[in-house]
Design an enzyme around this catalytic site. Sequence first.
Site, PDB file in Angstrom:
ATOM      1  N   ASP A 114      10.695  -9.643  -1.022  1.00 19.46           N
ATOM      2  CA  ASP A 114      11.377  -8.423  -1.419  1.00 19.46           C
ATOM      3  C   ASP A 114      12.695  -8.812  -2.084  1.00 19.46           C
ATOM      4  N   THR A 171       6.198   1.790  -8.732  1.00 19.50           N
ATOM      5  CA  THR A 171       5.799   2.051 -10.118  1.00 19.50           C
ATOM      6  C   THR A 171       6.225   3.480 -10.457  1.00 19.50           C
ATOM      7  N   THR A 206       0.125   1.697  -7.438  1.00 13.27           N
ATOM      8  CA  THR A 206      -0.560   2.639  -8.305  1.00 13.27           C
ATOM      9  C   THR A 206      -0.063   2.481  -9.738  1.00 13.27           C
ATOM     10  N   LYS A 293      -7.773   5.623  -7.757  1.00 12.54           N
ATOM     11  CA  LYS A 293      -6.481   5.928  -7.112  1.00 12.54           C
ATOM     12  C   LYS A 293      -5.784   7.078  -7.821  1.00 12.54           C
ATOM     13  N   ARG A 300      -4.943  16.139  -6.079  1.00 12.25           N
ATOM     14  CA  ARG A 300      -4.016  16.759  -5.126  1.00 12.25           C
ATOM     15  C   ARG A 300      -2.974  17.591  -5.864  1.00 12.25           C
ATOM     16  N   GLY A 344       6.985  16.809  -3.898  1.00 12.34           N
ATOM     17  CA  GLY A 344       7.888  15.658  -4.020  1.00 12.34           C
ATOM     18  C   GLY A 344       7.198  14.345  -3.704  1.00 12.34           C
ATOM     19  N   CYS A 347       4.532   9.664  -5.374  1.00 15.14           N
ATOM     20  CA  CYS A 347       3.103   9.550  -5.688  1.00 15.14           C
ATOM     21  C   CYS A 347       2.662  10.761  -6.505  1.00 15.14           C
ATOM     22  N   TYR A 407      11.113  14.476   1.049  1.00 14.67           N
ATOM     23  CA  TYR A 407      10.052  15.217   0.351  1.00 14.67           C
ATOM     24  C   TYR A 407       8.985  15.728   1.288  1.00 14.67           C
ATOM     25  N   ARG A 415      12.622  10.830  -3.390  1.00 14.24           N
ATOM     26  CA  ARG A 415      12.232  10.914  -4.801  1.00 14.24           C
ATOM     27  C   ARG A 415      11.462  12.200  -5.076  1.00 14.24           C
ATOM     28  N   ARG A 505       7.442  26.324   4.271  1.00 17.59           N
ATOM     29  CA  ARG A 505       6.204  25.678   4.695  1.00 17.59           C
ATOM     30  C   ARG A 505       5.442  26.449   5.766  1.00 17.59           C
TER      31      ARG A 505
HETATM   32  N1  LIG Z   1       4.534   5.598  -0.136  1.00 16.45           N
HETATM   33  C1  LIG Z   1       3.273   6.006  -0.172  1.00 16.45           C
HETATM   34  O1  LIG Z   1       2.840   6.973   0.517  1.00 16.45           O
HETATM   35  C2  LIG Z   1       2.317   5.281  -1.063  1.00 16.45           C
HETATM   36  C3  LIG Z   1       0.964   5.474  -0.859  1.00 16.45           C
HETATM   37  C4  LIG Z   1       0.073   4.794  -1.652  1.00 16.45           C
HETATM   38  C5  LIG Z   1       0.502   3.968  -2.681  1.00 16.45           C
HETATM   39  N2  LIG Z   1       1.818   3.829  -2.865  1.00 16.45           N
HETATM   40  C6  LIG Z   1       2.228   2.924  -3.936  1.00 16.45           C
HETATM   41  O2  LIG Z   1       2.741   1.716  -3.342  1.00 16.45           O
HETATM   42  C7  LIG Z   1       3.790   1.177  -4.150  1.00 16.45           C
HETATM   43  C8  LIG Z   1       4.990   0.897  -3.278  1.00 16.45           C
HETATM   44  O3  LIG Z   1       5.350   2.116  -2.686  1.00 16.45           O
HETATM   45  P1  LIG Z   1       6.319   2.134  -1.407  1.00 16.45           P
HETATM   46  O4  LIG Z   1       6.270   3.516  -0.858  1.00 16.45           O
HETATM   47  O5  LIG Z   1       6.039   0.997  -0.505  1.00 16.45           O
HETATM   48  O6  LIG Z   1       7.743   1.877  -2.128  1.00 16.45           O
HETATM   49  P2  LIG Z   1       9.144   1.609  -1.403  1.00 16.45           P
HETATM   50  O7  LIG Z   1      10.175   2.077  -2.359  1.00 16.45           O
HETATM   51  O8  LIG Z   1       9.121   2.118  -0.011  1.00 16.45           O
HETATM   52  O9  LIG Z   1       9.214   0.007  -1.287  1.00 16.45           O
HETATM   53  C9  LIG Z   1       9.191  -0.817  -2.437  1.00 16.45           C
HETATM   54  C10 LIG Z   1       9.826  -2.154  -2.042  1.00 16.45           C
HETATM   55  O10 LIG Z   1       9.665  -3.057  -3.140  1.00 16.45           O
HETATM   56  C11 LIG Z   1      10.857  -3.809  -3.276  1.00 16.45           C
HETATM   57  N3  LIG Z   1      10.902  -4.360  -4.625  1.00 16.45           N
HETATM   58  C12 LIG Z   1      11.345  -3.783  -5.741  1.00 16.45           C
HETATM   59  N4  LIG Z   1      11.193  -4.633  -6.787  1.00 16.45           N
HETATM   60  C13 LIG Z   1      10.612  -5.756  -6.304  1.00 16.45           C
HETATM   61  C14 LIG Z   1      10.195  -6.989  -6.873  1.00 16.45           C
HETATM   62  N5  LIG Z   1      10.314  -7.234  -8.181  1.00 16.45           N
HETATM   63  N6  LIG Z   1       9.635  -7.922  -6.066  1.00 16.45           N
HETATM   64  C15 LIG Z   1       9.499  -7.670  -4.749  1.00 16.45           C
HETATM   65  N7  LIG Z   1       9.877  -6.525  -4.139  1.00 16.45           N
HETATM   66  C16 LIG Z   1      10.433  -5.593  -4.928  1.00 16.45           C
HETATM   67  C17 LIG Z   1      11.957  -2.828  -2.948  1.00 16.45           C
HETATM   68  O11 LIG Z   1      13.142  -3.515  -2.596  1.00 16.45           O
HETATM   69  C18 LIG Z   1      11.331  -2.061  -1.785  1.00 16.45           C
HETATM   70  O12 LIG Z   1      11.651  -2.672  -0.563  1.00 16.45           O
HETATM   71  C19 LIG Z   1       4.030   2.187  -5.257  1.00 16.45           C
HETATM   72  O13 LIG Z   1       3.335   1.781  -6.421  1.00 16.45           O
HETATM   73  C20 LIG Z   1       3.360   3.462  -4.755  1.00 16.45           C
HETATM   74  O14 LIG Z   1       2.842   4.235  -5.827  1.00 16.45           O
HETATM   75  C21 LIG Z   1       2.754   4.438  -2.105  1.00 16.45           C
HETATM   76  C1  LIG Z   2      -2.687   6.828  -0.122  1.00 18.58           C
HETATM   77  C2  LIG Z   2      -1.828   7.784  -0.819  1.00 18.58           C
HETATM   78  O1  LIG Z   2      -1.420   7.609  -1.941  1.00 18.58           O
HETATM   79  N1  LIG Z   2      -1.531   8.822  -0.113  1.00 18.58           N
HETATM   80  C3  LIG Z   2      -0.814   9.851  -0.764  1.00 18.58           C
HETATM   81  C4  LIG Z   2       0.233  10.339   0.176  1.00 18.58           C
HETATM   82  O2  LIG Z   2       0.925  11.254  -0.593  1.00 18.58           O
HETATM   83  P1  LIG Z   2       2.398  11.689  -0.210  1.00 18.58           P
HETATM   84  O3  LIG Z   2       2.975  10.753   0.770  1.00 18.58           O
HETATM   85  O4  LIG Z   2       3.121  11.893  -1.486  1.00 18.58           O
HETATM   86  O5  LIG Z   2       2.202  13.034   0.601  1.00 18.58           O
HETATM   87  P2  LIG Z   2       1.517  14.416   0.184  1.00 18.58           P
HETATM   88  O6  LIG Z   2       0.996  14.969   1.462  1.00 18.58           O
HETATM   89  O7  LIG Z   2       0.580  14.257  -0.942  1.00 18.58           O
HETATM   90  O8  LIG Z   2       2.786  15.339  -0.282  1.00 18.58           O
HETATM   91  C5  LIG Z   2       3.328  15.231  -1.565  1.00 18.58           C
HETATM   92  C6  LIG Z   2       4.174  16.480  -1.777  1.00 18.58           C
HETATM   93  O9  LIG Z   2       3.294  17.616  -1.908  1.00 18.58           O
HETATM   94  C7  LIG Z   2       3.635  18.618  -0.968  1.00 18.58           C
HETATM   95  N2  LIG Z   2       2.387  19.237  -0.533  1.00 18.58           N
HETATM   96  C8  LIG Z   2       1.420  18.504   0.047  1.00 18.58           C
HETATM   97  C9  LIG Z   2       0.229  19.083   0.425  1.00 18.58           C
HETATM   98  C10 LIG Z   2       0.031  20.462   0.212  1.00 18.58           C
HETATM   99  O10 LIG Z   2      -1.011  21.040   0.546  1.00 18.58           O
HETATM  100  N3  LIG Z   2       1.036  21.178  -0.379  1.00 18.58           N
HETATM  101  C11 LIG Z   2       2.207  20.587  -0.760  1.00 18.58           C
HETATM  102  O11 LIG Z   2       3.099  21.267  -1.296  1.00 18.58           O
HETATM  103  C12 LIG Z   2       4.364  17.879   0.145  1.00 18.58           C
HETATM  104  O12 LIG Z   2       5.264  18.726   0.803  1.00 18.58           O
HETATM  105  C13 LIG Z   2       5.103  16.794  -0.627  1.00 18.58           C
HETATM  106  O13 LIG Z   2       6.335  17.262  -1.123  1.00 18.58           O
HETATM  107  O14 LIG Z   2      -0.350  10.969   1.321  1.00 18.58           O
HETATM  108  C14 LIG Z   2      -1.243  12.045   1.016  1.00 18.58           C
HETATM  109  C15 LIG Z   2      -1.793  12.586   2.317  1.00 18.58           C
HETATM  110  O15 LIG Z   2      -0.670  13.110   3.039  1.00 18.58           O
HETATM  111  C16 LIG Z   2      -2.381  11.528   0.123  1.00 18.58           C
HETATM  112  O16 LIG Z   2      -3.239  12.583  -0.228  1.00 18.58           O
HETATM  113  C17 LIG Z   2      -1.770  10.953  -1.124  1.00 18.58           C
HETATM  114  O17 LIG Z   2      -2.836  10.425  -1.947  1.00 18.58           O
END
Ligand SMILES: NC(=O)c1ccc[n+]([C@@H]2O[C@H](COP(=O)([O-])OP(=O)(O)OC[C@H]3O[C@@H](n4cnc5c(N)ncnc54)[C@H](O)[C@@H]3O)[C@@H](O)[C@H]2O)c1
Ligand SMILES: CC(=O)N[C@@H]1[C@@H](OP(=O)(O)OP(=O)(O)OC[C@H]2O[C@@H](n3ccc(=O)[nH]c3=O)[C@H](O)[C@@H]2O)O[C@H](CO)[C@@H](O)[C@@H]1O
Length: 531
Positions: A114, A171, A206, A293, A300, A344, A347, A407, A415, A505
């Site tokens: 990281d 991303t 993603t 993905k 959604r 929010g 994703c 969010y 974000r 909500r």
């Molecule tokens: N958060 C979710 O619910 C979720 C779900 C599915 C997929 N994703 C995807 O996973 C990815 C990461 O999401 P996240 O929620 O873990 O993000 P996050 O912001 O929580 O964590 C990202 C981490 O990467 C580090 N980082 C930044 N630039 C870097 C680099 N060049 N090398 C190494 N580390 C670096 C940051 O310091 C941070 O600690 C995104 O592409 C997101 O779309 C997120």
């Molecule tokens: C693996 C992965 O990538 N997982 C993602 C992750 O997504 P996420 O963490 O961004 O959470 P989300 O739940 O999608 O919420 C996003 C925003 O949408 C609002 N919302 C949500 C539902 C609804 O019926 N009406 C709304 O208004 C909510 O308040 C918030 O602001 O988890 C979801 C499962 O929780 C997955 O499906 C989704 O692929």
Amino acid sequence: MTDRRSIAEGDGLEVADTDRFEATDTDGGSVDGAGGLEVTEADDGTVGRADDRDSSTESTAASTRPYGTGRSSERLRRAFVSGSVPVAVYGLGKMGLPLAAVFAETTDNVLGVDIDPNVVATIQAGDCHVKREPGLDELVAERVSAGALEATTNPREAARRCSVHVVIVPTPITDERAPDLSILDAAIEAIGTGLDPGDLVLVECTVPPRTTSDRVLPALEATSGLSRGSFGVAFCPERTSSGRALEDIRGAYPKVVGGVDAESTAAARAIYETINDEGVITVSDATTAECVKVFEGLYRDVNIALANELATFTDEFGIDVREAIDVANTQPYCDIHEPGPGVGGHCIPFYPYFVIAPFETDAPLLETARAVNDSMPAFTVAKLRDGLEAEGTALSDATVLVLGLTYRPGVEEIRASPSIDIAAELASAGATVYGVDPMLESDDLEAFDLEAISLEAACDLPIDGVILVTPHEEFDEIRWADLGTDREDEPSAHRDHRPVVVDGRGTVAGPIGSRVYEIGGGVREEQGWDS
Ligand SMILES: NC(=O)c1ccc[n+]([C@@H]2O[C@H](COP(=O)([O-])OP(=O)(O)OC[C@H]3O[C@@H](n4cnc5c(N)ncnc54)[C@H](O)[C@@H]3O)[C@@H](O)[C@H]2O)c1
Ligand SMILES: CC(=O)N[C@@H]1[C@@H](OP(=O)(O)OP(=O)(O)OC[C@H]2O[C@@H](n3ccc(=O)[nH]c3=O)[C@H](O)[C@@H]2O)O[C@H](CO)[C@@H](O)[C@@H]1O
């Protein structure tokens, strides 16, 4: 962490004869590995590079290469579980740290990367900076103390030491709503500097369709000097949700993998089958996996937009739209999501731009859904304005409390949070705006046009209106009677002393002595406290 575990010593396997390997690309053509590299391979695939590396690096080369050795998936799985395949995980955030920890409980041989030194220092101390992930604190502590999981701020060191490279960095999108892949590019560039023949790169973050094949693979070739076919690349989307990360990563549903060639797909499948109890779905190629993905997210966002648009009809229909949605969803062909004050996170509101921006084909539905969801903060504020005016208060003169700034509940992420736009809308209307969020520190809040306070402090303020945006569990305990009146006084029966509430909500339960407007539910005229 060990650069390699000696399989021959540990498992009594003999080092096999020198093998020449060949890989085929997805068209079945034969692609010569890095100039016909000769390798020595133990029975389970532990290989050394028969090249001119000096002895000081020989031990780092003698680890199991997961790609292009023609070995069976079972032998790769066995080598992986034995710890002879060093794994680097780039990005140790909400998704990366749980993933690294799960890999570490399987292979004992994970190096997390990281760029944030605080993240690395926290993990190296055996602590966990990711909040409210059940089991993660304990798993990180135990794996770090066992020496199975380390962290570094040096991606090039990790690239040199490891042979499976898992990329899960942010991303985001730019201010112009185009994909921002600069962070991914940086991680891939660092990996390329240490990439060896036989290594495997697994992209989990993603990305827009075609990123792995058209951006990642060429970049790895350019920075490593290796040719495609001498290392593997696959897209393996992270399908995990915050708040249940370990459960999801270990197998709430199957992992999806798609490689740039058949060998990459097979190697990725073997790796993920060691950590995912639900198994692995292999798809035709990396682009198909990227689309799986992104499509999940697009579905959604469009679905939530439908729910939100239906919610705007609540008053004209004169019904509880949420009730109608719930009942409509009782048959299997309907799954309308929930209306709310906005969408929010990094994703769902971002993924549509991974398709809208980079491609020529028009996406009117995706764009319309984004517009509908982005309109909900203003709709929410308009409902508060209506409620205040019904009580004789102009929004411009009102003191308004925003409850919940992240969010979604329980996730420390702001974000694209709806509260950002709601606070801005309120402030631009002239209201005095306060915000409460138990998950955020005061220095997280510069994105919000409000003053952050505690819930206790809010009870001492002359609050005219409340918008509940994100229902953190802490808000279940709110004593609504304490809001809007002086704590010393008995709660007044006069509505003009009671704040107007907009429930974003549908989580404000029962009569609270205030006028409540629920997004998607309509106005709930509440009786006064002394009625
Ligand atoms: N958060 C979710 O619910 C979720 C779900 C599915 C997929 N994703 C995807 O996973 C990815 C990461 O999401 P996240 O929620 O873990 O993000 P996050 O912001 O929580 O964590 C990202 C981490 O990467 C580090 N980082 C930044 N630039 C870097 C680099 N060049 N090398 C190494 N580390 C670096 C940051 O310091 C941070 O600690 C995104 O592409 C997101 O779309 C997120
Ligand atoms: C693996 C992965 O990538 N997982 C993602 C992750 O997504 P996420 O963490 O961004 O959470 P989300 O739940 O999608 O919420 C996003 C925003 O949408 C609002 N919302 C949500 C539902 C609804 O019926 N009406 C709304 O208004 C909510 O308040 C918030 O602001 O988890 C979801 C499962 O929780 C997955 O499906 C989704 O692929």
